[in-house]
Design a protein around this motif. Sequence first.
Motif, PDB file in Angstrom:
ATOM      1  N   GLN A 117       0.833  -1.199   0.000  1.00  4.65           N
ATOM      2  CA  GLN A 117       0.000   0.000   0.000  1.00  4.65           C
ATOM      3  C   GLN A 117       0.867   1.249   0.000  1.00  4.65           C
ATOM      4  OE1 GLN A 117      -2.683  -1.309   3.412  1.00  4.65           O
ATOM      5  NE2 GLN A 117      -3.973   0.089   2.257  1.00  4.65           N
ATOM      6  N   SER A 118       0.401   2.261  -0.690  1.00  2.00           N
ATOM      7  CA  SER A 118       1.051   3.562  -0.712  1.00  2.00           C
ATOM      8  C   SER A 118      -0.026   4.602  -0.457  1.00  2.00           C
ATOM      9  CB  SER A 118       1.697   3.800  -2.078  1.00  2.00           C
ATOM     10  OG  SER A 118       2.058   5.152  -2.219  1.00  2.00           O
ATOM     11  N   ASN A 119       0.260   5.532   0.427  1.00  5.23           N
ATOM     12  CA  ASN A 119      -0.712   6.565   0.743  1.00  5.23           C
ATOM     13  C   ASN A 119       0.041   7.839   1.097  1.00  5.23           C
ATOM     14  OD1 ASN A 119      -2.828   8.111   1.580  1.00  5.23           O
ATOM     15  ND2 ASN A 119      -3.573   6.689   3.117  1.00  5.23           N
ATOM     16  N   GLY A 120      -0.117   8.871   0.291  1.00  2.90           N
ATOM     17  CA  GLY A 120       0.533  10.144   0.570  1.00  2.90           C
ATOM     18  C   GLY A 120      -0.327  11.028   1.449  1.00  2.90           C
ATOM     19  N   ARG A 121       0.275  12.053   1.986  1.00  2.00           N
ATOM     20  CA  ARG A 121      -0.473  13.028   2.783  1.00  2.00           C
ATOM     21  C   ARG A 121      -1.318  13.898   1.854  1.00  2.00           C
ATOM     22  NH1 ARG A 121       4.749  13.603   4.432  1.00  2.00           N
ATOM     23  NH2 ARG A 121       4.840  15.615   3.414  1.00  2.00           N
ATOM     24  N   THR A 122      -2.366  14.481   2.391  1.00  2.00           N
ATOM     25  CA  THR A 122      -3.212  15.380   1.618  1.00  2.00           C
ATOM     26  C   THR A 122      -2.369  16.533   1.089  1.00  2.00           C
ATOM     27  OG1 THR A 122      -5.102  14.814   2.979  1.00  2.00           O
ATOM     28  CG2 THR A 122      -5.254  16.854   1.707  1.00  2.00           C
ATOM     29  N   GLY A 123      -2.467  16.814  -0.199  1.00  2.00           N
ATOM     30  CA  GLY A 123      -1.732  17.909  -0.808  1.00  2.00           C
ATOM     31  C   GLY A 123      -0.287  17.574  -1.123  1.00  2.00           C
ATOM     32  N   SER A 124       0.124  16.349  -0.879  1.00  2.07           N
ATOM     33  CA  SER A 124       1.502  15.945  -1.131  1.00  2.07           C
ATOM     34  C   SER A 124       1.707  15.699  -2.624  1.00  2.07           C
ATOM     35  CB  SER A 124       1.801  14.659  -0.351  1.00  2.07           C
ATOM     36  OG  SER A 124       2.990  14.065  -0.791  1.00  2.07           O
ATOM     37  N   CYS A 125       2.921  15.915  -3.085  1.00  4.34           N
ATOM     38  CA  CYS A 125       3.223  15.638  -4.496  1.00  4.34           C
ATOM     39  C   CYS A 125       3.238  14.133  -4.760  1.00  4.34           C
ATOM     40  CB  CYS A 125       4.559  16.253  -4.883  1.00  4.34           C
ATOM     41  SG  CYS A 125       5.957  15.521  -4.009  1.00  4.34           S
ATOM     42  N   LEU A 126       3.161  13.343  -3.706  1.00  6.39           N
ATOM     43  CA  LEU A 126       3.153  11.892  -3.877  1.00  6.39           C
ATOM     44  C   LEU A 126       1.742  11.333  -3.956  1.00  6.39           C
ATOM     45  CD1 LEU A 126       5.943  11.075  -1.286  1.00  6.39           C
ATOM     46  CD2 LEU A 126       6.161  11.337  -3.754  1.00  6.39           C
ATOM     47  N   ASP A 127       0.754  12.203  -4.097  1.00  7.27           N
ATOM     48  CA  ASP A 127      -0.620  11.716  -4.141  1.00  7.27           C
ATOM     49  C   ASP A 127      -0.934  11.092  -5.495  1.00  7.27           C
ATOM     50  OD1 ASP A 127      -1.121  13.766  -5.901  1.00  7.27           O
ATOM     51  OD2 ASP A 127      -2.463  14.861  -4.586  1.00  7.27           O
ATOM     52  N   GLY A 128      -2.110  10.517  -5.610  1.00  5.03           N
ATOM     53  CA  GLY A 128      -2.502   9.795  -6.811  1.00  5.03           C
ATOM     54  C   GLY A 128      -2.531  10.649  -8.061  1.00  5.03           C
ATOM     55  N   ALA A 129      -2.880  11.933  -7.935  1.00  8.70           N
ATOM     56  CA  ALA A 129      -2.983  12.789  -9.117  1.00  8.70           C
ATOM     57  C   ALA A 129      -1.633  12.923  -9.811  1.00  8.70           C
ATOM     58  CB  ALA A 129      -3.525  14.160  -8.728  1.00  8.70           C
ATOM     59  N   ALA A 130      -0.581  13.103  -9.037  1.00  9.43           N
ATOM     60  CA  ALA A 130       0.753  13.231  -9.632  1.00  9.43           C
ATOM     61  C   ALA A 130       1.167  11.936 -10.309  1.00  9.43           C
ATOM     62  CB  ALA A 130       1.766  13.637  -8.569  1.00  9.43           C
ATOM     63  N   ALA A 131       0.918  10.815  -9.651  1.00 13.70           N
ATOM     64  CA  ALA A 131       1.266   9.517 -10.226  1.00 13.70           C
ATOM     65  C   ALA A 131       0.459   9.251 -11.492  1.00 13.70           C
ATOM     66  CB  ALA A 131       1.040   8.409  -9.203  1.00 13.70           C
ATOM     67  N   GLU A 132      -0.834   9.539 -11.455  1.00  8.28           N
ATOM     68  CA  GLU A 132      -1.678   9.321 -12.623  1.00  8.28           C
ATOM     69  C   GLU A 132      -1.244  10.199 -13.787  1.00  8.28           C
ATOM     70  OE1 GLU A 132      -5.793   9.658 -11.511  1.00  8.28           O
ATOM     71  OE2 GLU A 132      -5.484   8.299  -9.828  1.00  8.28           O
ATOM     72  N   SER A 133      -0.875  11.433 -13.513  1.00  7.03           N
ATOM     73  CA  SER A 133      -0.408  12.332 -14.558  1.00  7.03           C
ATOM     74  C   SER A 133       0.889  11.804 -15.181  1.00  7.03           C
ATOM     75  CB  SER A 133      -0.187  13.728 -13.976  1.00  7.03           C
ATOM     76  OG  SER A 133       0.378  14.577 -14.938  1.00  7.03           O
ATOM     77  N   PHE A 134       1.800  11.361 -14.338  1.00 11.31           N
ATOM     78  CA  PHE A 134       3.076  10.812 -14.812  1.00 11.31           C
ATOM     79  C   PHE A 134       2.846   9.622 -15.741  1.00 11.31           C
ATOM     80  CE2 PHE A 134       6.541   7.722 -14.131  1.00 11.31           C
ATOM     81  CZ  PHE A 134       7.601   8.454 -14.632  1.00 11.31           C
ATOM     82  N   PHE A 135       2.024   8.668 -15.305  1.00 13.17           N
ATOM     83  CA  PHE A 135       1.801   7.476 -16.112  1.00 13.17           C
ATOM     84  C   PHE A 135       0.985   7.775 -17.364  1.00 13.17           C
ATOM     85  CE2 PHE A 135       2.924   5.423 -12.050  1.00 13.17           C
ATOM     86  CZ  PHE A 135       4.034   4.736 -12.522  1.00 13.17           C
ATOM     87  N   ALA A 136       0.081   8.736 -17.303  1.00  9.92           N
ATOM     88  CA  ALA A 136      -0.671   9.124 -18.499  1.00  9.92           C
ATOM     89  C   ALA A 136       0.267   9.741 -19.531  1.00  9.92           C
ATOM     90  CB  ALA A 136      -1.782  10.097 -18.135  1.00  9.92           C
ATOM     91  N   THR A 137       1.226  10.536 -19.076  1.00 12.99           N
ATOM     92  CA  THR A 137       2.210  11.145 -19.980  1.00 12.99           C
ATOM     93  C   THR A 137       3.067  10.065 -20.632  1.00 12.99           C
ATOM     94  OG1 THR A 137       2.262  13.175 -18.688  1.00 12.99           O
ATOM     95  CG2 THR A 137       4.136  12.773 -20.141  1.00 12.99           C
ATOM     96  N   ILE A 138       3.543   9.124 -19.838  1.00 12.96           N
ATOM     97  CA  ILE A 138       4.341   8.029 -20.403  1.00 12.96           C
ATOM     98  C   ILE A 138       3.541   7.272 -21.454  1.00 12.96           C
ATOM     99  CG2 ILE A 138       5.305   5.740 -19.888  1.00 12.96           C
ATOM    100  CD1 ILE A 138       6.397   6.852 -17.324  1.00 12.96           C
ATOM    101  N   GLU A 139       2.318   6.905 -21.118  1.00  6.30           N
ATOM    102  CA  GLU A 139       1.491   6.140 -22.041  1.00  6.30           C
ATOM    103  C   GLU A 139       1.256   6.908 -23.340  1.00  6.30           C
ATOM    104  OE1 GLU A 139      -3.054   4.550 -22.206  1.00  6.30           O
ATOM    105  OE2 GLU A 139      -2.006   4.330 -20.291  1.00  6.30           O
ATOM    106  N   ALA A 140       0.974   8.206 -23.225  1.00  7.86           N
ATOM    107  CA  ALA A 140       0.704   9.016 -24.417  1.00  7.86           C
ATOM    108  C   ALA A 140       1.958   9.185 -25.272  1.00  7.86           C
ATOM    109  CB  ALA A 140       0.161  10.381 -24.011  1.00  7.86           C
ATOM    110  N   GLU A 141       3.094   9.418 -24.627  1.00  9.84           N
ATOM    111  CA  GLU A 141       4.307   9.699 -25.392  1.00  9.84           C
ATOM    112  C   GLU A 141       4.976   8.441 -25.932  1.00  9.84           C
ATOM    113  OE1 GLU A 141       6.910  12.514 -23.558  1.00  9.84           O
ATOM    114  OE2 GLU A 141       5.309  13.992 -23.352  1.00  9.84           O
ATOM    115  N   ILE A 142       4.913   7.352 -25.200  1.00 13.15           N
ATOM    116  CA  ILE A 142       5.473   6.101 -25.711  1.00 13.15           C
ATOM    117  C   ILE A 142       4.514   5.501 -26.731  1.00 13.15           C
ATOM    118  CG2 ILE A 142       6.122   3.727 -25.111  1.00 13.15           C
ATOM    119  CD1 ILE A 142       7.242   4.772 -22.509  1.00 13.15           C
ATOM    120  N   GLY A 143       3.214   5.694 -26.491  1.00 17.06           N
ATOM    121  CA  GLY A 143       2.208   5.190 -27.415  1.00 17.06           C
ATOM    122  C   GLY A 143       1.830   3.745 -27.179  1.00 17.06           C
TER     123      GLY A 143
END
Length: 116
Positions: free
Chosen positions: A49-75
């Motif tokens: 399990q991974s759980n970041g603090r509220t407002g942390s850069c380690l929250d799900g939004a940052a991770a989801e954005s990172f992986f969405a960028t990889i998926e889009a750019e790698i194709g």
Amino acid sequence: MRASLAVEAISAAHRAGMVAGNAVMHIDRRPQCHSKLYRNVLRCLEIRQSNGRTGSCLDGAAAESFFATIEAEIGVAFWPDRASGRRDIENWIRSYNERRPHSALGYRTPHWATAL
């Protein structure tokens, strides 16, 4: 949402081979994600399990954005095996750090900026 629904979802994903042992499950602050039942199922499936603090850069939004960028750019959304996925992602990260300029770094690459 009930904790049992979250357990059913992760169990089905595991049975279908979509989640393997030693995976990391980012959870949010919903009560069902912190239930004893859900935590025990993750432990049995060897999912950390991974759980970041509220407002942390380690929250799900940052991770989801990172992986969405990889998926889009790698194709590619799925790789035939772990080795080819790892190779493509490592190449993308290397390119990102060595060749892509970033506005937050004065339009320099992260590699160049850390060399200063």
